[in-house]
Scaffold this active site. Structure first.
Site, PDB file in Angstrom:
ATOM      1  N   SER A  61       0.832  -1.219   0.000  1.00 22.88           N
ATOM      2  CA  SER A  61       0.000   0.000   0.000  1.00 22.88           C
ATOM      3  C   SER A  61       0.860   1.259   0.000  1.00 22.88           C
ATOM      4  CB  SER A  61      -0.922   0.017   1.220  1.00 22.88           C
ATOM      5  OG  SER A  61      -1.944  -0.937   1.063  1.00 22.88           O
ATOM      6  N   CYS A  62       2.059   1.136   0.552  1.00 23.50           N
ATOM      7  CA  CYS A  62       2.975   2.289   0.581  1.00 23.50           C
ATOM      8  C   CYS A  62       3.300   2.765  -0.839  1.00 23.50           C
ATOM      9  CB  CYS A  62       4.284   1.921   1.272  1.00 23.50           C
ATOM     10  SG  CYS A  62       4.067   0.962   2.761  1.00 23.50           S
TER      11      CYS A  62
HETATM   12  P1  FAD Z   1      -1.798  -5.399   6.695  1.00 23.69           P
HETATM   13  O1  FAD Z   1      -1.073  -4.598   5.671  1.00 23.69           O
HETATM   14  O2  FAD Z   1      -3.028  -4.855   7.290  1.00 23.69           O
HETATM   15  O3  FAD Z   1      -2.133  -6.809   6.012  1.00 23.69           O
HETATM   16  C1  FAD Z   1      -2.726  -7.861   6.714  1.00 23.69           C
HETATM   17  C2  FAD Z   1      -2.931  -8.999   5.747  1.00 23.69           C
HETATM   18  O4  FAD Z   1      -3.424 -10.128   6.457  1.00 23.69           O
HETATM   19  C3  FAD Z   1      -3.953  -8.676   4.674  1.00 23.69           C
HETATM   20  O5  FAD Z   1      -3.404  -8.986   3.411  1.00 23.69           O
HETATM   21  C4  FAD Z   1      -5.149  -9.567   5.030  1.00 23.69           C
HETATM   22  O6  FAD Z   1      -5.876  -9.984   3.889  1.00 23.69           O
HETATM   23  C5  FAD Z   1      -4.467 -10.735   5.712  1.00 23.69           C
HETATM   24  N1  FAD Z   1      -5.330 -11.440   6.688  1.00 23.69           N
HETATM   25  C6  FAD Z   1      -5.973 -10.880   7.750  1.00 23.69           C
HETATM   26  N2  FAD Z   1      -6.648 -11.825   8.452  1.00 23.69           N
HETATM   27  C7  FAD Z   1      -6.425 -12.989   7.811  1.00 23.69           C
HETATM   28  C8  FAD Z   1      -6.851 -14.321   8.051  1.00 23.69           C
HETATM   29  N3  FAD Z   1      -7.650 -14.626   9.085  1.00 23.69           N
HETATM   30  N4  FAD Z   1      -6.446 -15.309   7.199  1.00 23.69           N
HETATM   31  C9  FAD Z   1      -5.632 -15.006   6.156  1.00 23.69           C
HETATM   32  N5  FAD Z   1      -5.196 -13.748   5.879  1.00 23.69           N
HETATM   33  C10 FAD Z   1      -5.586 -12.760   6.698  1.00 23.69           C
HETATM   34  N6  FAD Z   1       3.880   2.561   6.117  1.00 23.69           N
HETATM   35  C11 FAD Z   1       5.175   2.970   6.009  1.00 23.69           C
HETATM   36  O7  FAD Z   1       6.015   2.612   6.845  1.00 23.69           O
HETATM   37  N7  FAD Z   1       5.567   3.783   4.981  1.00 23.69           N
HETATM   38  C12 FAD Z   1       4.710   4.212   4.023  1.00 23.69           C
HETATM   39  O8  FAD Z   1       5.094   4.936   3.093  1.00 23.69           O
HETATM   40  C13 FAD Z   1       3.341   3.801   4.128  1.00 23.69           C
HETATM   41  N8  FAD Z   1       2.435   4.211   3.195  1.00 23.69           N
HETATM   42  C14 FAD Z   1       1.153   3.741   3.265  1.00 23.69           C
HETATM   43  C15 FAD Z   1       0.255   4.128   2.268  1.00 23.69           C
HETATM   44  C16 FAD Z   1      -1.051   3.668   2.291  1.00 23.69           C
HETATM   45  C17 FAD Z   1      -2.013   4.098   1.225  1.00 23.69           C
HETATM   46  C18 FAD Z   1      -1.464   2.777   3.326  1.00 23.69           C
HETATM   47  C19 FAD Z   1      -2.863   2.241   3.362  1.00 23.69           C
HETATM   48  C20 FAD Z   1      -0.578   2.388   4.325  1.00 23.69           C
HETATM   49  C21 FAD Z   1       0.737   2.871   4.303  1.00 23.69           C
HETATM   50  N9  FAD Z   1       1.668   2.505   5.289  1.00 23.69           N
HETATM   51  C22 FAD Z   1       2.966   2.949   5.206  1.00 23.69           C
HETATM   52  C23 FAD Z   1       1.255   1.621   6.420  1.00 23.69           C
HETATM   53  C24 FAD Z   1       1.552   0.169   6.108  1.00 23.69           C
HETATM   54  O9  FAD Z   1       1.022  -0.188   4.857  1.00 23.69           O
HETATM   55  C25 FAD Z   1       0.958  -0.710   7.210  1.00 23.69           C
HETATM   56  O10 FAD Z   1       1.498  -0.306   8.444  1.00 23.69           O
HETATM   57  C26 FAD Z   1       1.325  -2.180   6.940  1.00 23.69           C
HETATM   58  O11 FAD Z   1       0.704  -2.623   5.769  1.00 23.69           O
HETATM   59  C27 FAD Z   1       0.899  -3.070   8.093  1.00 23.69           C
HETATM   60  O12 FAD Z   1       1.234  -4.365   7.765  1.00 23.69           O
HETATM   61  P2  FAD Z   1       0.580  -5.623   8.490  1.00 23.69           P
HETATM   62  O13 FAD Z   1       1.469  -6.783   8.161  1.00 23.69           O
HETATM   63  O14 FAD Z   1       0.320  -5.340   9.908  1.00 23.69           O
HETATM   64  O15 FAD Z   1      -0.845  -5.858   7.854  1.00 23.69           O
END
Ligand code: FAD
Length: 452
Positions: free
Chosen positions: A41-42
């Site tokens: 998403s970043c």
């Molecule tokens: P998430 O990205 O929320 O992903 C979780 C995944 O788990 C999903 O794919 C979901 O489908 C899967 N999942 C959930 N439950 C289940 C289940 N029960 N079974 C199977 N699969 C499951 N951060 C930065 O550091 N720099 C940036 O420039 C930055 N830009 C961003 C821009 C945007 C537009 C957005 C939306 C976010 C940005 N971020 C940025 C924040 C960063 O994207 C998030 O902090 C990061 O994605 C978090 O990662 P995560 O692994 O916690 O989970």
């Protein structure tokens, strides 16, 4: 050892990569309920603005690559429940409807968060979008080239809202961005910076309205056509809701200890309240270096550090999660800015009450280098504890990209360094890059003068 990793974004990716490094013999199963792994998403703004053309390249892993490294990848397969007594998960295959159980020795949850949507009248209308993940990226991109779309209304002026507003403005749309906060990017920067950015937005056709409560989405033929707020009604054929996230933790309700907002409680090794179950990423909190308290900072950089930490501990090597400061950087039209740690205007939100700051404005390189040759004004603010000079935060902004300085401040916070340490710290000088005293030296020297 059999390790199950749930979620394929930043946290899940690093948990898998970390486990491959820590224990190459481990059997790793990696689950993602979506139809694509590791969407970044970043990188969404780069895709929306056309810098990156193919949405499928906005990722850092492919199924083929992971499987080449021996990882068993399961896409469109959801972990529906966890049986902690028998150490197994129940898997639902969303593609063919089949179900099965899988055992684990270690389970790493990187289940992330989902955009929060406003629960107000009109919430079921069409064209109310979020901005997270590949599917929203594709839908938003389609809207950018829709000639019938004239007005875009963005709710929330954090980083994601700012990216949405800028991308749609560059696509020629009339954009309004609103926030509960009086200032845009109010949680990331102090007013000296946000005043300039609000002006920059205005000059580029983006209207920011602060201290707004959104009351209703007004529709016509099932589609949104305006947004009613306590500060007037705004035309909008598209609304982008970027007002925070909700952790995806319904899966573990009643099983793991959660905080008052549903985030999974973890210890310094990323282990949850149930042995052998680890959690990382936006569904958890991180240790906040300026205060030592746990804090909710949804960043990929944090999720990645947590993923590696969880993998090391799950593999049997003790590793504590690094304390972080919420370091982040972004560009808004001509400006580049970055910040880390505590800000003067919002220190109470971080649990700090007596922070002091110094703001310095100077040229990026010696004044004999003209603006045409790349020189530019730099604004830098350092925030510190006046009782001992400990560095708590930093903010920087310029039309020249000097954002990397903030990584130095982040490291200084992590190392509990003071403005006394920073005042004469050794930084390179070369007129093409910097001045004899880096702006961080200048600010720290002024802070020392104020403290003496
Ligand atoms: P998430 O990205 O929320 O992903 C979780 C995944 O788990 C999903 O794919 C979901 O489908 C899967 N999942 C959930 N439950 C289940 C289940 N029960 N079974 C199977 N699969 C499951 N951060 C930065 O550091 N720099 C940036 O420039 C930055 N830009 C961003 C821009 C945007 C537009 C957005 C939306 C976010 C940005 N971020 C940025 C924040 C960063 O994207 C998030 O902090 C990061 O994605 C978090 O990662 P995560 O692994 O916690 O989970």
């Amino acid at each position: 050892m059999k390790v199950i990793v749930v979620g394929s974004s930043h946290g899940g990716y690093e948990a898998v990569r970390g486990m491959l490094l820590e224990n190459p013999e481990a059997e790793i199963q990696w689950y993602e309920r979506g139809d694509f792994i590791s969407f970044l998403s970043c990188g969404m703004e780069l895709y929306l603005e056309g810098t990156v053309k193919d949405v499928n390249t906005v990722a850092y892993e492919t199924v083929e690559n992971a499987e080449k490294d021996g990882v068993h990848v399961f896409v469109q397969q959801e972990i529906a429940s966890i049986d902690e007594k028998n150490k197994s998960v129940h898997v639902k295959n969303l593609a063919d409807g089949s179900e099965r159980d899988e055992s684990y020795d270690k389970l790493i949850l990187a289940i992330g968060a989902t955009p929060r949507r406003l629960d107000i009248p009109g919430k079921d209308l069409e064209n109310l979008y979020a901005m997270r993940g590949r599917n929203w990226a594709i839908k938003l991109k389609q809207k950018m080239v829709d000639p019938d779309l004239k007005h875009v209304f963005v709710i929330g002026s954090g980083y994601i809202g700012i990216e949405a507003a800028e991308a749609f403005a560059k696509a020629g749309k009339e954009v309004t961005i609103v926030d509960h906060n009086p200032r845009l990017l109010g949680n990331y920067l102090d007013s000296e910076f946000t005043d300039k950015l609000t002006q920059e937005f205005k000059e580029n056709g983006v209207n920011f309205v602060g201290s707004v409560n959104v009351a209703e989405f007004v529709g016509e033929d099932g589609k949104v056509k305006a947004v009613k707020t306590d500060q007037g009604t705004f035309d909008a054929e598209l609304v982008v809701e970027t007002a925070g996230v909700i952790p995806n933790t319904s899966l573990v309700e009643g099983l793991l200890d959660l905080d008052e907002r549903g985030r999974i409680k973890i210890d310094e090794h990323q282990e949850t309240s149930v042995k052998d179950i680890y959690a990382v990423g936006d569904a958890t909190k991180v240790p906040y270096a300026p205060t030592g308290e746990l804090s909710s900072i949804a960043l990929a950089s944090n999720a990645r550090r947590q993923g590696r930490t969880a993998a090391a501990n799950a593999a049997g090597r003790e590793l504590k999660m690094t304390a972080v400061s919420g370091s982040s950087a972004l560009s808004v039209f001509n400006y580049h800015f970055a910040s880390t740690g505590v800000k003067q205007d919002t220190q109470e939100k971080c649990g700090v009450t007596n922070a002091q700051s110094v703001l310095v404005e100077d040229w990026a390189v010696p004044a004999f280098v003209s603006e045409e040759a790349g020189n530019a004004k730099v604004y830098f603010k350092i925030t510190f504890d006046p009782t001992d000079g400990r560095i708590l935060g930093g903010q920087i902004m310029s039309t020249r990209d000097v954002t990397a300085n903030i990584n130095t401040i982040s490291f200084a916070i992590q190392q509990k360094a003071t403005v006394y340490d920073l005042a004469y710290a050794d930084f390179f000088f070369q007129p093409g890059f910097d001045r004899p005293w880096n702006i961080m030296n200048d600010a720290a020297q002024e802070a020392v003068r104020q403290l003496n």
